[in-house]
Design an enzyme around this catalytic site. Structure first.
Site, PDB file in Angstrom:
ATOM      1  N   ARG A   1       0.855  -1.193   0.000  1.00  0.00           N
ATOM      2  CA  ARG A   1       0.000   0.000   0.000  1.00  0.00           C
ATOM      3  C   ARG A   1       0.889   1.240   0.000  1.00  0.00           C
ATOM      4  O   ARG A   1       1.712   1.424   0.891  1.00  0.00           O
ATOM      5  CB  ARG A   1      -0.907  -0.006   1.225  1.00  0.00           C
ATOM      6  CG  ARG A   1      -1.811   1.198   1.282  1.00  0.00           C
ATOM      7  CD  ARG A   1      -2.655   1.215   2.542  1.00  0.00           C
ATOM      8  NE  ARG A   1      -3.739   0.261   2.499  1.00  0.00           N
ATOM      9  CZ  ARG A   1      -4.459  -0.094   3.571  1.00  0.00           C
ATOM     10  NH1 ARG A   1      -4.179   0.422   4.743  1.00  0.00           N
ATOM     11  NH2 ARG A   1      -5.450  -0.950   3.452  1.00  0.00           N
TER      12      ARG A   1
ATOM     13  N   ARG B   1      -4.610   3.223  17.188  1.00  0.00           N
ATOM     14  CA  ARG B   1      -5.350   2.584  16.096  1.00  0.00           C
ATOM     15  C   ARG B   1      -5.071   3.387  14.829  1.00  0.00           C
ATOM     16  O   ARG B   1      -4.394   4.406  14.861  1.00  0.00           O
ATOM     17  CB  ARG B   1      -6.853   2.638  16.449  1.00  0.00           C
ATOM     18  CG  ARG B   1      -7.765   1.584  15.835  1.00  0.00           C
ATOM     19  CD  ARG B   1      -7.398   0.182  16.206  1.00  0.00           C
ATOM     20  NE  ARG B   1      -8.466  -0.764  15.912  1.00  0.00           N
ATOM     21  CZ  ARG B   1      -8.604  -1.419  14.767  1.00  0.00           C
ATOM     22  NH1 ARG B   1      -7.763  -1.233  13.766  1.00  0.00           N
ATOM     23  NH2 ARG B   1      -9.592  -2.293  14.621  1.00  0.00           N
ATOM     24  N   LYS B   2      -5.669   2.957  13.691  1.00  0.00           N
ATOM     25  CA  LYS B   2      -5.524   3.721  12.460  1.00  0.00           C
ATOM     26  C   LYS B   2      -6.125   5.122  12.621  1.00  0.00           C
ATOM     27  O   LYS B   2      -6.951   5.360  13.531  1.00  0.00           O
ATOM     28  CB  LYS B   2      -6.204   2.995  11.301  1.00  0.00           C
ATOM     29  CG  LYS B   2      -7.712   3.008  11.375  1.00  0.00           C
ATOM     30  CD  LYS B   2      -8.374   2.163  10.295  1.00  0.00           C
ATOM     31  CE  LYS B   2      -8.271   2.785   8.920  1.00  0.00           C
ATOM     32  NZ  LYS B   2      -9.228   2.101   7.964  1.00  0.00           N
TER      33      LYS B   2
ATOM     34  N   GLY C   1     -16.833  -5.970   1.423  1.00  0.00           N
ATOM     35  CA  GLY C   1     -16.876  -7.419   1.650  1.00  0.00           C
ATOM     36  C   GLY C   1     -17.161  -7.854   3.063  1.00  0.00           C
ATOM     37  O   GLY C   1     -17.400  -9.032   3.317  1.00  0.00           O
TER      38      GLY C   1
ATOM     39  N   CYS D   1     -14.581  -0.870   4.249  1.00  0.00           N
ATOM     40  CA  CYS D   1     -13.582  -0.189   3.419  1.00  0.00           C
ATOM     41  C   CYS D   1     -14.206   0.380   2.148  1.00  0.00           C
ATOM     42  O   CYS D   1     -13.737   1.380   1.615  1.00  0.00           O
ATOM     43  CB  CYS D   1     -12.456  -1.149   3.052  1.00  0.00           C
ATOM     44  SG  CYS D   1     -11.705  -1.956   4.468  1.00  0.00           S
ATOM     45  N   GLY D   2     -15.251  -0.258   1.650  1.00  0.00           N
ATOM     46  CA  GLY D   2     -15.938   0.224   0.437  1.00  0.00           C
ATOM     47  C   GLY D   2     -16.992   1.275   0.746  1.00  0.00           C
ATOM     48  O   GLY D   2     -17.746   1.680  -0.141  1.00  0.00           O
TER      49      GLY D   2
HETATM   50 FE1  SRM Z   1      -9.783  -0.859   5.009  1.00  0.00          FE
HETATM   51  C1  SRM Z   1      -8.638  -3.221   7.146  1.00  0.00           C
HETATM   52  C2  SRM Z   1      -8.528  -2.513   2.414  1.00  0.00           C
HETATM   53  C3  SRM Z   1     -10.212   1.883   3.110  1.00  0.00           C
HETATM   54  C4  SRM Z   1     -11.853   0.402   7.390  1.00  0.00           C
HETATM   55  N1  SRM Z   1      -8.703  -2.547   4.827  1.00  0.00           N
HETATM   56  C5  SRM Z   1      -8.301  -3.356   5.843  1.00  0.00           C
HETATM   57  C6  SRM Z   1      -7.338  -4.412   5.338  1.00  0.00           C
HETATM   58  C7  SRM Z   1      -5.956  -3.891   5.548  1.00  0.00           C
HETATM   59  C8  SRM Z   1      -7.515  -5.745   6.064  1.00  0.00           C
HETATM   60  C9  SRM Z   1      -6.496  -6.780   5.658  1.00  0.00           C
HETATM   61  O1  SRM Z   1      -5.420  -6.803   6.221  1.00  0.00           O
HETATM   62  O2  SRM Z   1      -6.806  -7.551   4.757  1.00  0.00           O
HETATM   63  C10 SRM Z   1      -7.758  -4.470   3.854  1.00  0.00           C
HETATM   64  C11 SRM Z   1      -6.688  -4.864   2.861  1.00  0.00           C
HETATM   65  C12 SRM Z   1      -7.289  -5.736   1.788  1.00  0.00           C
HETATM   66  C13 SRM Z   1      -6.481  -5.754   0.542  1.00  0.00           C
HETATM   67  O3  SRM Z   1      -5.713  -6.715   0.314  1.00  0.00           O
HETATM   68  O4  SRM Z   1      -6.652  -4.828  -0.255  1.00  0.00           O
HETATM   69  C14 SRM Z   1      -8.349  -3.088   3.661  1.00  0.00           C
HETATM   70  N2  SRM Z   1      -9.328  -0.369   3.144  1.00  0.00           N
HETATM   71  C15 SRM Z   1      -8.920  -1.220   2.190  1.00  0.00           C
HETATM   72  C16 SRM Z   1      -8.957  -0.570   0.814  1.00  0.00           C
HETATM   73  C17 SRM Z   1      -7.863  -1.077  -0.114  1.00  0.00           C
HETATM   74  C18 SRM Z   1     -10.343  -0.799   0.194  1.00  0.00           C
HETATM   75  C19 SRM Z   1     -10.415  -0.491  -1.291  1.00  0.00           C
HETATM   76  O5  SRM Z   1     -10.587  -1.443  -2.038  1.00  0.00           O
HETATM   77  O6  SRM Z   1     -10.277   0.675  -1.669  1.00  0.00           O
HETATM   78  C20 SRM Z   1      -8.832   0.902   1.227  1.00  0.00           C
HETATM   79  C21 SRM Z   1      -7.406   1.346   1.373  1.00  0.00           C
HETATM   80  C22 SRM Z   1      -7.310   2.803   1.711  1.00  0.00           C
HETATM   81  C23 SRM Z   1      -5.902   3.303   1.722  1.00  0.00           C
HETATM   82  O7  SRM Z   1      -5.405   3.589   0.634  1.00  0.00           O
HETATM   83  O8  SRM Z   1      -5.318   3.413   2.801  1.00  0.00           O
HETATM   84  C24 SRM Z   1      -9.502   0.851   2.599  1.00  0.00           C
HETATM   85  N3  SRM Z   1     -10.777   0.873   5.231  1.00  0.00           N
HETATM   86  C25 SRM Z   1     -10.926   1.844   4.292  1.00  0.00           C
HETATM   87  C26 SRM Z   1     -11.940   2.761   4.687  1.00  0.00           C
HETATM   88  C27 SRM Z   1     -12.484   3.912   3.836  1.00  0.00           C
HETATM   89  C28 SRM Z   1     -11.857   5.234   4.105  1.00  0.00           C
HETATM   90  O9  SRM Z   1     -10.802   5.326   4.749  1.00  0.00           O
HETATM   91  O10 SRM Z   1     -12.449   6.199   3.667  1.00  0.00           O
HETATM   92  C29 SRM Z   1     -12.409   2.330   5.910  1.00  0.00           C
HETATM   93  C30 SRM Z   1     -13.557   2.943   6.729  1.00  0.00           C
HETATM   94  C31 SRM Z   1     -13.179   4.269   7.284  1.00  0.00           C
HETATM   95  C32 SRM Z   1     -12.443   4.194   8.571  1.00  0.00           C
HETATM   96  O11 SRM Z   1     -11.394   3.555   8.648  1.00  0.00           O
HETATM   97  O12 SRM Z   1     -12.921   4.784   9.531  1.00  0.00           O
HETATM   98  C33 SRM Z   1     -11.677   1.147   6.244  1.00  0.00           C
HETATM   99  N4  SRM Z   1     -10.150  -1.302   6.948  1.00  0.00           N
HETATM  100  C34 SRM Z   1     -11.087  -0.701   7.732  1.00  0.00           C
HETATM  101  C35 SRM Z   1     -11.145  -1.390   9.003  1.00  0.00           C
HETATM  102  C36 SRM Z   1     -12.048  -1.022  10.201  1.00  0.00           C
HETATM  103  C37 SRM Z   1     -11.324  -0.061  11.081  1.00  0.00           C
HETATM  104  C38 SRM Z   1     -11.770  -0.072  12.510  1.00  0.00           C
HETATM  105  O13 SRM Z   1     -11.602   0.962  13.188  1.00  0.00           O
HETATM  106  O14 SRM Z   1     -12.237  -1.105  13.009  1.00  0.00           O
HETATM  107  C39 SRM Z   1     -10.222  -2.444   8.925  1.00  0.00           C
HETATM  108  C40 SRM Z   1      -9.905  -3.482  10.003  1.00  0.00           C
HETATM  109  C41 SRM Z   1      -8.886  -2.996  10.975  1.00  0.00           C
HETATM  110  O15 SRM Z   1      -8.228  -1.965  10.778  1.00  0.00           O
HETATM  111  O16 SRM Z   1      -8.736  -3.685  11.989  1.00  0.00           O
HETATM  112  C42 SRM Z   1      -9.625  -2.364   7.621  1.00  0.00           C
HETATM  113 FE1  SF4 Z   2     -13.646  -6.180   4.657  1.00  0.00          FE
HETATM  114 FE2  SF4 Z   2     -12.095  -4.125   3.991  1.00  0.00          FE
HETATM  115 FE3  SF4 Z   2     -11.410  -6.601   3.322  1.00  0.00          FE
HETATM  116 FE4  SF4 Z   2     -13.424  -5.362   2.087  1.00  0.00          FE
HETATM  117  S1  SF4 Z   2     -11.254  -4.814   2.028  1.00  0.00           S
HETATM  118  S2  SF4 Z   2     -13.433  -7.434   2.804  1.00  0.00           S
HETATM  119  S3  SF4 Z   2     -14.358  -4.268   3.817  1.00  0.00           S
HETATM  120  S4  SF4 Z   2     -11.562  -5.730   5.403  1.00  0.00           S
END
Ligand code: SRM
Ligand code: SF4
Length: 539
Positions: free
Chosen positions: A69, A183-184, A458, A463-464
């Site tokens: 990333r 946290r993030k 998903g 994240c979506g």
């Molecule tokens: Fe996300 C965790 C993908 C935007 C909330 N997110 C993850 C992980 C890293 C989990 C993992 O290790 O597999 C996903 C990686 C999957 C992969 O292989 O791509 C993942 N998040 C994404 C992305 C790639 C979705 C996308 O297809 O665009 C986005 C990457 C953004 C970036 O460039 O940094 C992405 N994630 C978001 C957003 C949207 C936003 O930021 O506007 C959110 C909701 C907003 C927020 O965070 O408040 C989001 N992601 C989460 C969470 C829930 C956080 C929490 O406080 O519980 C997780 C799980 C965690 O962090 O424990 C997570």
């Molecule tokens: Fe769940 Fe984020 Fe993975 Fe999508 S990318 S399946 S919302 S953790």
């Protein structure tokens, strides 16, 4: 100190324990070692967790093929940077691809650990960094995707976003001051009137607002400098929002801090807020560690006072109104820039997925027709700016625009999807391919008169961003005919741009195989869609 800040080591959760043992950023110095050891022989905590501090994500779904990333401040990338990323994924053949993310960013796939030293060298040579992009760090900082191009913009967010990233990451080298947050953390700066960054879903967001002379708590002289587009006797700045986030447990829109800052103070405010979060944020329960939980515990006033202490001065009260008064734009299509004779063109990238050839071709088009710059949007699309009027007609005949359209169908146009089961082990369903297939089928049977924003995610991590969509689809497991099958919970009512607010869950557990008629009905009843030909509609 909060109760949580004084938590004993014995009661620390496993993430806090491994961070206390060794800072995540320490792996930066061990990349050569990991590359020669190989992923199977590595320490598991380094591999599965700490590598995320340098943007490298172990994928249990595809062991040995990592995801990287990046950080793309304000979603801006140059053609040479795009070429460098393309050459990285190209070497992995069918395993290599890239995704534009919902934070104006790029993720690379198929990465082998033995290649990391070379990859980091390539990044360095073109000014790219992936540092601090995962785990308990500040994510990519979003800014207006048409900053500096849009005639109607209130503030060009590019430099501020870059300055915040430089402060946080020590200009991409890594900054241990901010590598152990509870946290993030998400930061966004809006520069236009349409809230292109979804300010309301960030832990910390800045939205344009003019301080008028005579507003409470402010001494503004009418002769104070104002932005070119400011009303007279007013100063441009930002109202501050805090605490927005989505998680599986809880989703909240950001709330006003009742504070206004001038652009010069934005970086310092980010630092102050992050220091408060770092030092006092709750760390006991990972499900209750985002900034809003601290604000809940303290109350907004105490939080504001602590931020002021760190800042070393009082924050002015918020301006009476902010300037977000447009519907959100998607930037797809051809638009005049504020620079006379130049245009920016938004290309639709289906669910943000790119392959090496696409990336080389996008870089090439940006160089040949524009200035070599490419912008990314939170809708997972791209914008190529600085195309002269004289070159526009030829640009629009480029074959790549047949796939990456400037005028896609109205459902396709606004489709967003997270990674889903193809690469993400949290996923409860496959998303990207399913989303594309479903939209194609719906478009074959329905006529629409306006775009409908459909977001797939998903799992409940969101994240979506299904909560910002007209129709949000969140993966779940459900039962059908006595069997567990992939399904979705349906969200509706998300509003973006002016008066943004979050959508809520309206139906739970629809099996994916039964989803199409349900969506068809929603589109007809709520969004004015018409059937092209009669089909049997399930009531
Ligand atoms: Fe996300 C965790 C993908 C935007 C909330 N997110 C993850 C992980 C890293 C989990 C993992 O290790 O597999 C996903 C990686 C999957 C992969 O292989 O791509 C993942 N998040 C994404 C992305 C790639 C979705 C996308 O297809 O665009 C986005 C990457 C953004 C970036 O460039 O940094 C992405 N994630 C978001 C957003 C949207 C936003 O930021 O506007 C959110 C909701 C907003 C927020 O965070 O408040 C989001 N992601 C989460 C969470 C829930 C956080 C929490 O406080 O519980 C997780 C799980 C965690 O962090 O424990 C997570
Ligand atoms: Fe769940 Fe984020 Fe993975 Fe999508 S990318 S399946 S919302 S953790």
């Amino acid at each position: 100190m909060t109760d949580t800040a004084t938590t004993t080591k014995a009661s620390l959760n496993k993430f806090e324990k491994f961070k206390a043992e060794k800072d995540g950023l320490a792996v930066k110095e061990e990349i050569e070692k990991f590359a020669s050891l190989g992923w199977e022989a590595m320490d598991e905590t380094d591999r599965d967790h700490r590598l995320k501090w340098v943007g490298v994500f172990f994928r249990p779904v595809t062991p040995g093929k990592f995801m990287m990333r990046m950080r793309m401040p304000n979603g801006i990338i140059t053609s040479s940077q795009m070429q460098a990323l393309a050459s990285v994924v190209q070497r992995y053949g069918d395993d290599g691809c890239a995704d534009i993310t919902t934070r104006q960013n790029i993720q690379l796939r198929g990465i082998r650990i033995e290649d990391l030293p070379d990859i980091f060298n390539r990044f360095h040579s073109v000014g790219l960094t992936s540092v601090q992009s995962g785990m308990d760090n500040v994510r990519n900082i979003t800014g207006d995707p048409v900053a500096g191009l849009d005639a109607d913009e209130l503030y060009d967010t590019r430099e501020l976003v870059q300055q915040i990233q430089d402060m946080l990451t020590n200009k991409g080298q890594g900054n241990p001051e901010f590598t152990n947050l509870p946290r993030k953390f998400n930061i966004a700066i809006a520069g236009g009137r349409d809230n292109s960054v979804h300010a309301e879903i960030n832990d910390l967001a800045f939205v344009p607002a003019f301080k008028r002379a005579g507003e409470a708590g402010e001494e503004i002289s009418p002769s104070s400098p104002s932005s070119p587009s400011s009303p007279s006797s007013s100063i441009f700045g930002f109202n501050i929002l805090v605490g927005g986030f989505f998680s599986a447990k809880r989703c909240e829109a950001a709330i006003p801090l009742n504070a206004w800052v001038s652009p010069e103070d934005v970086v310092a405010v980010c630092r102050a807020v992050l220091e408060v979060f770092r030092d006092y944020g709750p760390r006991a329960n990972r499900q209750k560690s985002r900034l809003m939980w601290l604000i809940d515990e303290w109350g907004l006033e105490k939080f504001r006072l602590e931020v002021e202490k760190r800042l070393g001065k009082s924050l002015l009260p918020a301006a009476a109104k902010d300037e977000i008064d447009w519907q959100k734009r998607d930037h797809i299509g051809v638009y005049k820039q504020k620079q006379s004779g130049l245009n920016y063109v938004g290309l639709h990238i289906p669910v943000g997925r790119l392959y090496a050839e696409d990336m080389f071709e996008i870089a090439n088009l940006a160089e040949v027709y524009g200035s070599g710059e490419i912008r990314l949007t939170v809708e997972q699309n791209i914008v190529i700016p600085n195309i002269p009027d004289s070159r526009l007609a030829t640009f629009l005949t480029e074959p790549l625009l047949e796939r990456f359209s400037i005028d896609p169908n109205l459902l396709t146009r606004s489709l967003v999807s997270c990674t889903g089961a193809q690469f993400c082990n949290f996923a409860l369903i496959e998303t990207k391919n399913r989303a594309l297939a479903m939209i194609k089928s719906l478009e074959a049977e329905l006529g629409l008169t306006r775009p409908v924003r459909i977001h797939w995610t998903g799992c409940p991590n969101s994240c979506g961003q299904p909560q910002v969509a007209d129709i949000g689809l969140m993966g779940t497991k459900t039962r059908k005919d006595g069997k567990t099958v992939e399904g979705v919970d349906i969200y509706m009512g998300g509003k973006v741009g002016k008066d943004a607010h979050l959508g809520t869950c309206v139906v739970k557990g629809i099996p994916c195989e039964d989803l199409q008629p349900v969506l068809r009905k929603l589109l007809i009843e709520n969004f004015g869609a018409r059937l092209r030909e009669p089909v049997t509609v399930i009531s």
